[in-house]
Design a protein around this motif. Structure first.
Motif, PDB file in Angstrom:
ATOM      1  N   LEU A 113       0.859  -1.182   0.000  1.00 55.60           N
ATOM      2  CA  LEU A 113       0.000   0.000   0.000  1.00 55.60           C
ATOM      3  C   LEU A 113       0.893   1.229   0.000  1.00 55.60           C
ATOM      4  CD1 LEU A 113      -2.632  -0.888   2.750  1.00 55.60           C
ATOM      5  CD2 LEU A 113      -2.829  -1.201   0.278  1.00 55.60           C
ATOM      6  N   ILE A 114       0.445   2.255  -0.681  1.00 56.05           N
ATOM      7  CA  ILE A 114       1.080   3.568  -0.583  1.00 56.05           C
ATOM      8  C   ILE A 114       0.116   4.424   0.215  1.00 56.05           C
ATOM      9  CG2 ILE A 114       1.895   5.603  -1.818  1.00 56.05           C
ATOM     10  CD1 ILE A 114       2.589   3.735  -4.163  1.00 56.05           C
ATOM     11  N   VAL A 115       0.594   4.946   1.344  1.00 56.84           N
ATOM     12  CA  VAL A 115      -0.257   5.745   2.224  1.00 56.84           C
ATOM     13  C   VAL A 115       0.293   7.156   2.333  1.00 56.84           C
ATOM     14  CG1 VAL A 115      -1.102   3.788   3.557  1.00 56.84           C
ATOM     15  CG2 VAL A 115       0.962   4.940   4.278  1.00 56.84           C
ATOM     16  N   GLU A 140      11.145  -3.520  -5.644  1.00 56.00           N
ATOM     17  CA  GLU A 140      11.574  -2.512  -6.617  1.00 56.00           C
ATOM     18  C   GLU A 140      10.373  -1.896  -7.336  1.00 56.00           C
ATOM     19  OE1 GLU A 140      13.016  -5.657  -6.532  1.00 56.00           O
ATOM     20  OE2 GLU A 140      14.741  -4.951  -5.372  1.00 56.00           O
ATOM     21  N   GLN A 141       9.386  -2.720  -7.687  1.00 57.66           N
ATOM     22  CA  GLN A 141       8.184  -2.202  -8.335  1.00 57.66           C
ATOM     23  C   GLN A 141       7.404  -1.293  -7.389  1.00 57.66           C
ATOM     24  OE1 GLN A 141       6.883  -6.180  -9.347  1.00 57.66           O
ATOM     25  NE2 GLN A 141       6.954  -5.677 -11.530  1.00 57.66           N
ATOM     26  N   ALA A 142       7.314  -1.682  -6.136  1.00 57.53           N
ATOM     27  CA  ALA A 142       6.609  -0.861  -5.149  1.00 57.53           C
ATOM     28  C   ALA A 142       7.331   0.466  -4.929  1.00 57.53           C
ATOM     29  CB  ALA A 142       6.474  -1.626  -3.838  1.00 57.53           C
ATOM     30  N   GLU A 143       8.661   0.440  -4.850  1.00 54.89           N
ATOM     31  CA  GLU A 143       9.430   1.668  -4.664  1.00 54.89           C
ATOM     32  C   GLU A 143       9.277   2.605  -5.859  1.00 54.89           C
ATOM     33  OE1 GLU A 143      13.384   0.276  -3.853  1.00 54.89           O
ATOM     34  OE2 GLU A 143      12.930  -0.108  -1.735  1.00 54.89           O
ATOM     35  N   GLU A 144       9.254   2.055  -7.064  1.00 58.28           N
ATOM     36  CA  GLU A 144       9.064   2.893  -8.258  1.00 58.28           C
ATOM     37  C   GLU A 144       7.664   3.501  -8.272  1.00 58.28           C
ATOM     38  OE1 GLU A 144       9.514   5.037 -11.709  1.00 58.28           O
ATOM     39  OE2 GLU A 144      11.005   4.249 -10.312  1.00 58.28           O
ATOM     40  N   LEU A 168       5.901   4.220  -5.642  1.00 58.05           N
ATOM     41  CA  LEU A 168       5.945   5.265  -4.617  1.00 58.05           C
ATOM     42  C   LEU A 168       6.601   6.525  -5.157  1.00 58.05           C
ATOM     43  CD1 LEU A 168       5.577   6.259  -1.681  1.00 58.05           C
ATOM     44  CD2 LEU A 168       7.793   5.194  -1.175  1.00 58.05           C
ATOM     45  N   ARG A 169       7.711   6.363  -5.879  1.00 55.73           N
ATOM     46  CA  ARG A 169       8.418   7.521  -6.456  1.00 55.73           C
ATOM     47  C   ARG A 169       7.509   8.270  -7.434  1.00 55.73           C
ATOM     48  NH1 ARG A 169      11.473   9.527 -10.373  1.00 55.73           N
ATOM     49  NH2 ARG A 169      11.182   7.839 -11.830  1.00 55.73           N
ATOM     50  N   GLN A 170       6.797   7.530  -8.266  1.00 56.79           N
ATOM     51  CA  GLN A 170       5.898   8.163  -9.227  1.00 56.79           C
ATOM     52  C   GLN A 170       4.770   8.920  -8.524  1.00 56.79           C
ATOM     53  OE1 GLN A 170       6.244   8.535 -12.531  1.00 56.79           O
ATOM     54  NE2 GLN A 170       8.244   7.589 -12.215  1.00 56.79           N
ATOM     55  N   VAL A 171       4.235   8.339  -7.467  1.00 55.97           N
ATOM     56  CA  VAL A 171       3.186   9.022  -6.704  1.00 55.97           C
ATOM     57  C   VAL A 171       3.740  10.307  -6.094  1.00 55.97           C
ATOM     58  CG1 VAL A 171       1.725   8.877  -4.637  1.00 55.97           C
ATOM     59  CG2 VAL A 171       1.784   6.985  -6.262  1.00 55.97           C
ATOM     60  N   ALA A 172       4.973  10.258  -5.567  1.00 52.93           N
ATOM     61  CA  ALA A 172       5.568  11.445  -4.949  1.00 52.93           C
ATOM     62  C   ALA A 172       5.723  12.589  -5.953  1.00 52.93           C
ATOM     63  CB  ALA A 172       6.938  11.093  -4.346  1.00 52.93           C
ATOM     64  N   LEU A 173       5.964  12.257  -7.206  1.00 49.66           N
ATOM     65  CA  LEU A 173       6.144  13.289  -8.230  1.00 49.66           C
ATOM     66  C   LEU A 173       4.834  13.888  -8.711  1.00 49.66           C
ATOM     67  CD1 LEU A 173       8.949  11.604 -10.362  1.00 49.66           C
ATOM     68  CD2 LEU A 173       9.192  13.384  -8.616  1.00 49.66           C
ATOM     69  N   THR A 174       3.713  13.216  -8.428  1.00 48.58           N
ATOM     70  CA  THR A 174       2.432  13.679  -8.963  1.00 48.58           C
ATOM     71  C   THR A 174       1.349  13.865  -7.909  1.00 48.58           C
ATOM     72  OG1 THR A 174       1.731  11.402  -9.387  1.00 48.58           O
ATOM     73  CG2 THR A 174       2.867  12.555 -11.181  1.00 48.58           C
ATOM     74  N   ALA A 208       0.432  26.089   0.994  1.00 44.81           N
ATOM     75  CA  ALA A 208       1.474  25.075   0.854  1.00 44.81           C
ATOM     76  C   ALA A 208       1.031  23.822   1.612  1.00 44.81           C
ATOM     77  CB  ALA A 208       2.793  25.584   1.399  1.00 44.81           C
ATOM     78  N   THR A 209       1.487  22.656   1.147  1.00 48.63           N
ATOM     79  CA  THR A 209       1.171  21.408   1.824  1.00 48.63           C
ATOM     80  C   THR A 209       2.446  20.606   2.036  1.00 48.63           C
ATOM     81  OG1 THR A 209       0.793  20.181  -0.225  1.00 48.63           O
ATOM     82  CG2 THR A 209      -1.108  21.265   0.761  1.00 48.63           C
ATOM     83  N   GLU A 210       2.434  19.791   3.068  1.00 50.22           N
ATOM     84  CA  GLU A 210       3.511  18.838   3.322  1.00 50.22           C
ATOM     85  C   GLU A 210       2.854  17.501   3.599  1.00 50.22           C
ATOM     86  OE1 GLU A 210       5.823  20.463   6.492  1.00 50.22           O
ATOM     87  OE2 GLU A 210       6.834  21.866   5.173  1.00 50.22           O
ATOM     88  N   THR A 211       3.287  16.476   2.874  1.00 46.44           N
ATOM     89  CA  THR A 211       2.701  15.150   2.976  1.00 46.44           C
ATOM     90  C   THR A 211       3.815  14.124   3.035  1.00 46.44           C
ATOM     91  OG1 THR A 211       0.840  15.887   1.615  1.00 46.44           O
ATOM     92  CG2 THR A 211       1.121  13.509   1.868  1.00 46.44           C
ATOM     93  N   VAL A 212       3.674  13.134   3.897  1.00 43.03           N
ATOM     94  CA  VAL A 212       4.603  12.010   3.932  1.00 43.03           C
ATOM     95  C   VAL A 212       3.928  10.845   3.221  1.00 43.03           C
ATOM     96  CG1 VAL A 212       5.852  10.358   5.366  1.00 43.03           C
ATOM     97  CG2 VAL A 212       5.707  12.765   6.064  1.00 43.03           C
ATOM     98  N   LEU A 213       4.574  10.351   2.175  1.00 39.22           N
ATOM     99  CA  LEU A 213       4.098   9.190   1.433  1.00 39.22           C
ATOM    100  C   LEU A 213       4.976   8.005   1.802  1.00 39.22           C
ATOM    101  CD1 LEU A 213       3.659  10.941  -1.998  1.00 39.22           C
ATOM    102  CD2 LEU A 213       1.820  10.141  -0.515  1.00 39.22           C
ATOM    103  N   SER A 214       4.369   6.881   2.164  1.00 37.81           N
ATOM    104  CA  SER A 214       5.124   5.719   2.630  1.00 37.81           C
ATOM    105  C   SER A 214       4.596   4.430   2.014  1.00 37.81           C
ATOM    106  CB  SER A 214       5.021   5.588   4.154  1.00 37.81           C
ATOM    107  OG  SER A 214       5.516   6.718   4.797  1.00 37.81           O
ATOM    108  N   LEU A 215       5.487   3.440   1.964  1.00 40.24           N
ATOM    109  CA  LEU A 215       5.120   2.088   1.556  1.00 40.24           C
ATOM    110  C   LEU A 215       4.780   1.266   2.784  1.00 40.24           C
ATOM    111  CD1 LEU A 215       7.762   0.854  -1.043  1.00 40.24           C
ATOM    112  CD2 LEU A 215       5.345   1.323  -1.423  1.00 40.24           C
ATOM    113  N   ALA A 216       3.768   0.431   2.649  1.00 39.68           N
ATOM    114  CA  ALA A 216       3.428  -0.526   3.694  1.00 39.68           C
ATOM    115  C   ALA A 216       3.303  -1.887   3.020  1.00 39.68           C
ATOM    116  CB  ALA A 216       2.107  -0.144   4.368  1.00 39.68           C
TER     117      ALA A 216
END
Length: 101
Positions: free
Chosen positions: A5-7, A30-34, A36-42, A73-81
């Protein structure tokens, strides 16, 4: 193959510790990390985004996303679970399938 999950965790005035489910990923780390990276960019930010900064936290399981808009402005922490236990399975070990909610 795992289930991830990406939360998103962030605060607002009325709800200072909010957590939302952003995406579900089936695949290896690796797929989950990628994903997550894509979500962080968008990941959504304030209207009329002017600047986005993405900071990796730890090894790569979390990102801090700072987005500045025209008036806010917003600040959000995106994490993998990672799914590590599933009571729907006889021994609790997650299988290579999407859990039914």
């Amino acid at each position: 193959m795992g289930h991830w999950l990406i939360v998103a965790r962030y605060g607002t005035g009325a709800d200072p510790y909010r957590t939302d489910l952003v995406a579900e990923v089936t695949g290896d780390r690796e797929q989950a990390e990628e994903a997550l990276r894509q979500v962080a960019l968008t990941f959504r930010g304030p209207m009329r985004e002017k600047r986005r900064q993405v900071y990796r936290m730890g090894e790569s399981d979390s990102y801090l996303v700072r987005v500045k808009g025209r008036v806010s402005a917003t600040e959000t922490v995106l994490s993998l679970a990672e799914l590590v236990y599933d009571s729907a399975e006889p021994d609790g070990t997650p299988k290579d399938r999407h859990p039914a909610w």
